[in-house]
Design a protein around this motif. Structure first.
Motif, mmCIF file in Angstrom:
data_model
loop_
_atom_site.group_PDB
_atom_site.id
_atom_site.type_symbol
_atom_site.label_atom_id
_atom_site.label_comp_id
_atom_site.label_asym_id
_atom_site.label_seq_id
_atom_site.Cartn_x
_atom_site.Cartn_y
_atom_site.Cartn_z
ATOM 1 N N ARG A 26 0.799 -1.229 0.000
ATOM 2 C CA ARG A 26 0.000 0.000 0.000
ATOM 3 C C ARG A 26 0.836 1.286 0.000
ATOM 4 N N VAL A 27 1.837 1.364 0.864
ATOM 5 C CA VAL A 27 2.603 2.611 0.971
ATOM 6 C C VAL A 27 3.344 2.938 -0.330
ATOM 7 N N GLU A 147 -5.676 -19.991 9.747
ATOM 8 C CA GLU A 147 -5.086 -18.652 9.777
ATOM 9 C C GLU A 147 -3.882 -18.477 8.859
ATOM 10 N N MET A 148 -3.459 -19.541 8.146
ATOM 11 C CA MET A 148 -2.173 -19.456 7.454
ATOM 12 C C MET A 148 -2.163 -18.404 6.353
ATOM 13 N N GLY A 149 -3.230 -18.303 5.566
ATOM 14 C CA GLY A 149 -3.264 -17.288 4.525
ATOM 15 C C GLY A 149 -3.259 -15.886 5.099
ATOM 16 N N TYR A 150 -3.968 -15.706 6.216
ATOM 17 C CA TYR A 150 -4.037 -14.392 6.845
ATOM 18 C C TYR A 150 -2.674 -13.980 7.403
ATOM 19 N N LYS A 157 1.796 -6.920 5.094
ATOM 20 C CA LYS A 157 0.891 -5.833 5.473
ATOM 21 C C LYS A 157 -0.282 -5.686 4.496
ATOM 22 N N MET A 158 -0.926 -6.823 4.208
ATOM 23 C CA MET A 158 -2.083 -6.794 3.330
ATOM 24 C C MET A 158 -3.150 -7.749 3.846
ATOM 25 N N HIS A 159 -4.408 -7.452 3.524
ATOM 26 C CA HIS A 159 -5.534 -8.282 3.920
ATOM 27 C C HIS A 159 -5.646 -9.459 2.948
ATOM 28 N N ALA A 160 -5.801 -10.673 3.485
ATOM 29 C CA ALA A 160 -5.770 -11.881 2.643
ATOM 30 C C ALA A 160 -6.789 -11.860 1.502
ATOM 31 N N PRO A 161 -8.068 -11.532 1.729
ATOM 32 C CA PRO A 161 -9.012 -11.497 0.595
ATOM 33 C C PRO A 161 -8.608 -10.505 -0.494
#
Length: 427
Positions: A26-27, A147-150, A157-161
């Motif tokens: 993102r940054v 929780e592994m993908g998350y 620093k990104m949301h899995a979906p």
């Protein structure tokens, strides 16, 4: 500034590739988006606006225009500005991309975007195994696999979906170019394109978002059967078979290594559907329902009830989520209120915020991918519609930077290509 036409075209294609790849971080993506805006302002004289281009610019910018139209409906104006600021890229991206007076090299942009993203995410997965060996080993031993993908997504620093939107798109692009390579004489093209297709599949299965995996399955079928032309031949079905065999074999191998995936796709997903709106009756909602469909359905049920309270003008972009959370608490849904879940459905989210016009605009924006894809026979654009439409049914990506810019840049590129194709036909 004097720059040759050839240099300008090359640099513009490079800009779009770099910007698209950067969206997984993102940054850097925010900084690059600002620099891209400055670049276009420096070369503003090169932009050319026509009625048709302006028409499509406004169509792509429609979610941002909603923010402006209903700005008065926010309780706190500064919060309204923050929400509008998120979507301003939906005006800037089409404004700059569609007004270019030269053809974009869409195929080159897609190819290098997929290659670079695959390489970066493969490196990130290796890095994750090195910096978090305890997590990686835990997953290999079948512990807390949900929780592994998350955790991997959080490591960058990104949301899995949201990350899976990129990965699913990249997998299908890699398959598209692998399929094209099967018709070439040089075997090296087939090998390295297959390797990148395989690497992107591994990343997809590791992050393990259900909707993305299903979308990729249908994407492989779509690209195999259509491609650039709708030709149903033995060669076409051979390409389809290759893609599906790789997908299925890798999927079976992944399930053998991580058997929780079967449980996630079946028992976990569809458990406790009799508790919609009554999740607190479960003994341990966090363990039993957090990742289940029952939670989504409970959120949607409450969100629909909130939307129907202000169906015409909505409650404002800045107040939508808070109104839903307040409704959770008012109806004594403690589990949903505790975690302050967003709507998790973009169409409902826009209905709550902007009224019935918000619902119409959200549907229109998403279906614009389908229209552009069919009108210009861009199969990857049609797949993007399938991916983005389904993803926004179970999540709300037009309230997130990654979803907003991700959709905005690709819709602008596909639309520019469609306009160029139509112009060539007229000539």
């Amino acid at each position: 500034m004097i720059v040759s036409e050839r240099t300008y075209r090359f640099s513009y294609n490079a800009w779009l590739i770099i910007l698209a790849v950067s969206l997984i971080f993102r940054v850097p993506a925010t900084i690059l988006l600002i620099l891209f805006t400055i670049f276009n302002l420096v070369f503003f004289k090169r932009l050319k606006f026509t009625r048709k281009r302006l028409f499509f610019i406004l169509l792509i910018a429609s979610p941002f225009l909603l923010d402006l139209l209903f700005f008065w409906n926010n309780d706190v104006f500064t919060e309204g500005i923050k929400h509008a600021e998120k979507r301003v890229s939906l005006l800037l991206l089409p404004l700059f991309i569609l007004s270019q007076n030269h053809r974009l090299n869409t195929i080159l942009i897609l190819r290098y975007y997929a290659l670079a993203t695959t390489a970066i995410l493969s490196f990130c997965l290796i890095r994750f195994a090195i910096i978090s060996p305890e997590l990686f080993n835990k997953y290999l031993n079948g512990i807390d696999l949900w929780e592994m993908g998350y955790e991997f997504a959080r490591s960058i620093k990104m949301h899995a979906p949201a990350l899976n939107l990129h990965v699913a798109f990249v997998v299908v692009i890699n398959f598209y170019f692998f399929k094209e390579a099967l018709g070439q004489i040089r075997k090296t093209h087939i090998v390295w394109r297959f390797v990148f297709f395989l690497l992107s599949l591994i990343v997809l299965f590791y992050i393990n978002t259900r909707l993305a995996i299903v979308s990729v399955f249908f994407g492989i079928i779509l690209v195999s059967l259509l491609g650039n032309k709708a030709v149903f031949s033995a060669k076409t079905f051979k390409k389809l078979a290759v893609g599906l065999v790789v997908f299925i074999v890798l999927g079976i191998g992944f399930v053998k290594l991580f058997p929780y995936s079967i449980q996630k796709f079946s028992n976990v997903t569809f458990a406790h559907l009799d508790k919609v709106g009554k999740i607190d009756q479960l003994e341990n909602p966090e363990a039993e329902a957090f990742n289940g469909l029952v939670t989504r359905l409970s959120i949607w049920k409450s969100s629909l009830e909130v939307a129907l309270k202000n169906p015409v003008i909505g409650v404002g972009a800045a107040d939508g989520k808070q109104d839903v959370v307040t409704y959770f608490k008012d109806t004594n849904q403690q589990f949903l209120g505790k975690y302050k879940f967003p709507v998790h459905n973009q169409y409902l989210d826009f209905w709550i915020k902007f009224g019935i016009l918000g619902l119409v605009v959200s549907l229109f924006y998403v279906f614009l991918f389908l229209y552009i894809g069919i009108a210009s026979r861009q199969v990857l654009c049609v797949f993007f519609f399938i991916l983005f439409a389904s993803a926004n049914f179970v999540d709300d990506f037009l309230i997130r930077f990654d979803g907003i810019v991700f959709s905005g840049i690709w819709l602008s590129i596909f639309t520019k290509n469609a306009l160029d194709i139509k112009l060539d036909k007229l000539k």
